[in-house]
Design a protein around this motif. Structure first.
Motif, PDB file in Angstrom:
ATOM      1  N   GLY A   1     -50.652  -0.392  -5.526  1.00  0.00           N
ATOM      2  CA  GLY A   1     -51.294   0.914  -5.703  1.00  0.00           C
ATOM      3  C   GLY A   1     -52.587   1.087  -4.932  1.00  0.00           C
TER       4      GLY A   1
ATOM      5  N   ARG B   1     -55.226   1.823  -1.832  1.00  0.00           N
ATOM      6  CA  ARG B   1     -55.340   2.801  -0.758  1.00  0.00           C
ATOM      7  C   ARG B   1     -54.776   2.220   0.547  1.00  0.00           C
TER       8      ARG B   1
ATOM      9  N   GLY C   1     -47.183   7.218  -6.332  1.00  0.00           N
ATOM     10  CA  GLY C   1     -48.606   6.884  -6.224  1.00  0.00           C
ATOM     11  C   GLY C   1     -49.503   8.087  -6.449  1.00  0.00           C
TER      12      GLY C   1
ATOM     13  N   VAL D   1     -45.697  -3.355  -5.501  1.00  0.00           N
ATOM     14  CA  VAL D   1     -46.679  -2.338  -5.117  1.00  0.00           C
ATOM     15  C   VAL D   1     -47.937  -2.510  -5.964  1.00  0.00           C
TER      16      VAL D   1
ATOM     17  N   GLU E   1     -52.583  -0.145   1.014  1.00  0.00           N
ATOM     18  CA  GLU E   1     -51.130  -0.273   0.959  1.00  0.00           C
ATOM     19  C   GLU E   1     -50.462   1.083   1.188  1.00  0.00           C
ATOM     20  N   ASN E   2     -51.013   2.114   0.534  1.00  0.00           N
ATOM     21  CA  ASN E   2     -50.495   3.469   0.687  1.00  0.00           C
ATOM     22  C   ASN E   2     -50.569   3.905   2.153  1.00  0.00           C
ATOM     23  N   ASP E   3     -51.719   3.670   2.795  1.00  0.00           N
ATOM     24  CA  ASP E   3     -51.879   4.038   4.207  1.00  0.00           C
ATOM     25  C   ASP E   3     -50.856   3.314   5.073  1.00  0.00           C
TER      26      ASP E   3
ATOM     27  N   VAL F   1     -44.787   6.484  -2.302  1.00  0.00           N
ATOM     28  CA  VAL F   1     -46.052   7.202  -2.083  1.00  0.00           C
ATOM     29  C   VAL F   1     -46.137   8.420  -3.011  1.00  0.00           C
TER      30      VAL F   1
ATOM     31  N   ASN G   1     -54.625  15.234   2.162  1.00  0.00           N
ATOM     32  CA  ASN G   1     -54.033  14.182   1.315  1.00  0.00           C
ATOM     33  C   ASN G   1     -52.809  14.679   0.548  1.00  0.00           C
TER      34      ASN G   1
END
Ligand code: GDP
Ligand code: PGA
Ligand code: MN
Length: 617
Positions: free
Chosen positions: A50, A52, A167, A48, A54-56, A164, A349
């Motif tokens: 970290g 944005r 994160g 990971v 990847e998170n999405d 997530v 968010n």
């Protein structure tokens, strides 16, 4: 550079590759990742970064798999609802273990496990536990990356929900790997929901296992968590690392890891003071962290809402940081009339867990508004109306959101060196006995107060809600070593502070009830009235009355302008019942005796002094 022998990578395109970070320390990390992968046999390994993007991608994937629900972006942009398995809704203290070499180091209040034995028990559970799943490698920092009080770790997990959440709650990213590469020490944490998938087997929305183990190895700085997806059991950086493991590191290095919120209070004269407060889970930390004072002129800036790391500075003051980067807060009871700053923080968010879903794709929970919507889907996904006769949101339903979204977050909340403390508060839920506020006479008396905190159980952990239990320093479930040694550590920290610069210690209780069962104190924004008195004590501009249990306000020096409260209720808020305090002091003696002579002598002396004062009262 060592090569990882990971299984074939077929992950979200462009994400998950091992980053090109070079350095001695990477060899250890890669060897450990390989070892855990060989044990748990995931289909894929995803490093990971970290970002944005990847998170999405992770969130999109979870929505596609039916694991989370995307909320209506018109009301709640970038936000999601997760529904847990009905059996996996809170921390499981009975399944939480401290595996120190010696049993006495865990103490009588923790579940101790012999390290080799518990490894032999949990290893077979982890064997193949990630089959059919992705194993994520998440490097994180608690505190600003590279800060003087910060510590780093890596969590391996097979839960995208955990990824997530981490994160949001910590600082995740490749800059942490650079520190590891440079040889910085780091904590190893492994988490599996314990639900391997056979080839072609359809996954469930919230995989977990009936068998749960949350095991801490303080001597080797490791955490192994199996079977639960719930935040407190699965976001290992939080309670497991930042409290249980960090408390042991703090004992060894001369600092404190505490279950405390952290705020800056600004007086009408514009002077800033820093306050840390330890209350047990679901006893008002997040609320006080986001206080909106009801008295004119006072302001509160949020720094942290759950964990603080405290270290004596060269200047003789106690310095504090919030090692986290987000809030994992209790939803029920969070509303416009109680914690408006939290409501504003949650504009978007946010990941909600176990709250109710509105027909328009927004969320709801008890206390968000005074009247519930006519129709909802409850936290278990069942249709709900106000006459359903059960709560729509689980009592321990939660929100996970970044700290920076809080409208009153301090501009320097993440300053690596932290803030100097002026005040420490201890509190809990006490329907009887404990006054609204009482000041300790000195540091040792304050430590005695902290060691005696009791609180009625809440829904944040398994157990009977309402039952009174001892929760010293609000750390009962979170201290990674013998609590009696921990009391001694607090006394030692006090000796490192300059006596005139050490924070002043107070006990507060927002939850005292009348004989009719209603709260005597309005609480929430009106708690600023108590803070006002406390700050005035620090400034030396108000007096106090001595009582057997400590110093109480002169009631005419407590600002009650505009509060609807009868004189009788004010009196009841501060009444000290000699007989019940005598009984409590007997329980304290019983409690201290469970530690086999390890409770420091100064605390026994405080107990005798309390009894002497009570007898004479
Ligand atoms: P935390 O888990 O310690 O952060 O606790 P929260 O701040 O999330 O509060 C837990 C519960 O206690 C929520 O339902 C709050 O509404 C309630 N609560 C918080 N502060 C007060 C208060 O001053 N008075 C009363 N009566 N309830 C409070
Ligand atoms: P809290 O606990 O209520 O102190 O925020 C979080 C948890 O249950 O893990
Ligand atoms: Mn909280």
């Amino acid at each position: 550079v060592p090569q990882t022998t990971r299984p074939t990578i077929k992950t979200v395109p462009t994400f998950g590759e091992m980053p090109a970070v070079y350095g001695e320390g990477m060899a250890d990390l890669v060897a450990w990742v390989d070892k855990v992968a060989a044990l748990t046999t995931p289909d894929r390994v995803h490093w990971v970064d970290g970002s944005r993007a990847e998170n999405d991608a992770l969130l999109r994937e979870m929505v596609d798999e039916g694991k989370i629900i995307k909320l209506n972006p018109e009301w709640r942009p970038g936000s999601y609802l997760a529904r847990s398995h009905p059996s996996d809704v809170a921390r499981t203290e009975a399944r939480t273990f401290i595996a120190s070499q010696r049993e006495t180091d865990a103490g009588p209040t923790n579940n101790w496990a012999e390290p080799d034995e518990i490894r032999a028990t949990i290893n077979p559970l982890f064997e193949g536990s990630m089959r059919g799943r992705t194993m994520y490698v998440v490097p994180f920092s608690m505190g600003a990356v590279g800060g003087p009080l910060s510590h780093i770790g890596v969590q391996i997990t097979d839960s995208a929900y955990a990824v997530v959440s981490i994160g949001i709650m910590t600082r995740v990213g490749t800059d942490v790997l650079r520190q590891i590469a440079d040889g910085a020490p780091w904590v190893k944490t492994v988490h599996s929901v314990g639900a391997p998938l056979a080839p072609g087997e359809q996954d469930v929305a919230w995989p977990c296992n009936d068998e749960k183990y949350i095991v801490h190895f303080p001597d080797t700085l490791e955490v192994w968590s199996f079977g639960s997806g719930y935040g407190g059991n699965a976001i290992l950086a939080k309670k497991c690392f930042a409290l249980r493991i960090a408390s042991v590191i703090g004992r060894n290095e001369g600092w404190l890891a505490e279950h405390m919120l952290l705020i800056r209070v600004i007086s009408p004269e514009g002077k800033a003071y820093h306050v840390a407060a330890a209350f047990p889970s679901a006893c008002g930390k997040t609320n006080l962290a986001m206080l909106r004072p009801t008295i004119p002129g006072w302001r509160v800036e949020t720094i942290g809402d759950d964990i603080a790391w405290l270290r004596p500075g060269d200047d003789g003051r106690l310095w504090a940081i919030n090692p986290e980067a987000g809030f994992f807060g209790v939803a029920p009871g969070t509303g416009e009339s109680t914690n408006v700053a939290a409501v504003e923080t949650l504009w978007g968010n946010t990941i909600f867990t176990n709250v109710a879903l509105r027909p328009d794709g927004d969320v709801w929970w008890e206390g968000l508004t005074d009247t519930p919507p006519a129709k909802l889907t409850d936290w278990e996904g069942k249709p709900w109306t106000p006459d359903s006769g059960r709560p729509a949101a689980h009592p321990n339903s939660r929100f996970t959101v970044r700290a920076s979204q809080c409208p009153q977050i301090a501009a320097d909340w993440d300053a690596p060196e932290g803030v100097p403390l002026d005040v420490i508060l201890f509190g809990g839920r006490r329907a009887t006995n404990v006054p609204l506020v009482v000041e300790a006479t000195d540091w040792t008396h304050g430590v005695f107060m902290g060691s005696n905190i009791s609180s009625e159980r809440t829904a944040a952990a398994e157990g009977t809600v309402g039952e009174l239990r001892r929760d010293p320093f609000a750390m009962l479930p979170f201290c990674g070593y013998n609590l009696a040694d921990y009391f001694g550590h607090w006394l030692r920290i006090g000796q490192k502070l300059r006596f005139d610069r050490a924070p002043r210690i107070f006990q507060v209780n927002w939850f005292r009830k009348g004989d009719d069962g209603r709260f005597l104190w309005p609480g929430f924004g009106d708690n600023a009235r108590v803070i006002d008195w406390i700050i005035r004590r620090v400034e030396g501009s108000v007096g106090a009355v001595d009582s057997p249990v400590g110093r109480l306000p002169k009631t005419d020096e407590l600002n009650l302008d505009g509060v609807e409260i009868s004189d009788a209720d004010v009196e009841a808020l501060f009444s000290i019942d000699r007989d019940s305090w005598m009984r409590e002091s007997e329980l304290t003696e019983d409690f201290y005796r469970t530690f086999d002579g390890r409770v420091p002598a100064p605390l026994w002396a405080e107990l005798s002094a309390l009894r002497y004062r009570l007898q004479r009262a």
